[in-house]
Design a protein around this motif. Structure first.
Motif, short mmCIF file in Angstrom:
data_model
loop_
_atom_site.label_atom_id
_atom_site.label_comp_id
_atom_site.label_asym_id
_atom_site.label_seq_id
_atom_site.Cartn_x
_atom_site.Cartn_y
_atom_site.Cartn_z
N UNK A 78 0.87 -1.27 0.09
CA UNK A 78 0.10 0.02 -0.01
C UNK A 78 0.87 1.25 0.02
N UNK A 79 2.00 1.38 0.68
CA UNK A 79 3.06 2.33 0.59
C UNK A 79 3.27 2.64 -0.92
N UNK A 80 3.52 1.62 -1.69
CA UNK A 80 4.13 1.86 -3.17
C UNK A 80 2.75 2.42 -3.85
N UNK A 81 1.66 1.82 -3.79
CA UNK A 81 0.43 2.29 -4.37
C UNK A 81 0.06 3.80 -4.08
N UNK A 82 0.27 4.29 -2.71
CA UNK A 82 0.19 5.68 -2.31
C UNK A 82 1.12 6.35 -2.86
N UNK A 83 2.53 6.05 -2.77
CA UNK A 83 3.55 6.62 -3.70
C UNK A 83 3.24 7.09 -5.23
N UNK A 84 2.59 5.88 -5.73
CA UNK A 84 2.30 6.09 -7.01
C UNK A 84 1.13 7.04 -7.33
N UNK A 85 0.19 7.08 -6.31
CA UNK A 85 -0.97 8.03 -6.53
C UNK A 85 -0.48 9.49 -6.25
N UNK A 86 0.36 9.63 -5.38
CA UNK A 86 1.03 10.95 -5.06
C UNK A 86 1.69 11.50 -6.27
N UNK A 87 2.58 10.68 -7.22
CA UNK A 87 3.21 10.97 -8.14
C UNK A 87 2.15 11.31 -9.29
N UNK A 88 1.17 10.67 -9.53
CA UNK A 88 0.05 10.90 -10.56
C UNK A 88 -0.26 12.12 -10.23
N UNK A 105 -1.07 17.92 -11.80
CA UNK A 105 -0.99 19.23 -11.34
C UNK A 105 -0.01 19.91 -12.39
N UNK A 106 1.02 19.24 -12.79
CA UNK A 106 1.99 19.88 -13.60
C UNK A 106 1.16 20.08 -15.09
N UNK A 107 0.61 19.17 -15.46
CA UNK A 107 -0.28 19.34 -16.74
C UNK A 107 -1.08 20.34 -16.75
#
Length: 142
Positions: free
Chosen positions: A20-30, A35-37
């Protein structure tokens, strides 16, 4: 825990081993990429008809232009999109005209929705400020 396909009783995946930490990290990156786009400037409205056109950008910047084929010596150009104030730039260029040897354009009387272009030309040695000088115009600003 297993997900089961109840129609066939086949094990599909063991979701108990998902990090779940990896999933949450990927969601944060997404979210960061999203936001940049969304913060990138892009065209939100565009129009083109004949020689008239405009583009409106996501930050409020407006570009527009056109062509005046047979102007009077003092031609008022009405902008397709009004600006917030008169702090916009105007560029005019006369079109090719084989009947005259010298041409001029001057711009003035800016409002947030119009500007005036004065034109004139010489035909050999005869000067006339009533000689129509076709011109292109382009305006940019907020």
């Amino acid at each position: 825990m297993y997900l089961l396909n109840t129609n066939k009783g086949v094990k599909m995946a063991d979701i108990s081993k998902i990090d779940m930490e990896r999933i949450n990290g990927l969601l944060d990156k997404l979210e960061e990429v999203s936001n940049k786009i969304n913060s990138m400037k892009h065209i939100i409205e565009e129009y083109h008809s004949g020689t008239q056109w405009y583009k409106i950008w996501s930050d409020g910047w407006i570009e527009q232009g056109g062509y005046v084929s047979n102007p009077s010596s003092n031609k008022t150009v009405t902008l397709l999109k009004s600006y917030n104030n008169i702090n916009y730039s105007i560029q005019c260029q006369y079109a090719h005209d084989s009947n005259s040897t010298g041409r001029f354009l001057s711009v003035g009387n800016k409002t947030n929705s119009t500007f005036m272009v004065r034109t004139g030309a010489t035909n050999l040695d005869n000067w006339s400020d009533s000689y129509p000088v076709p011109f292109y115009w382009e305006v940019k600003g907020y």
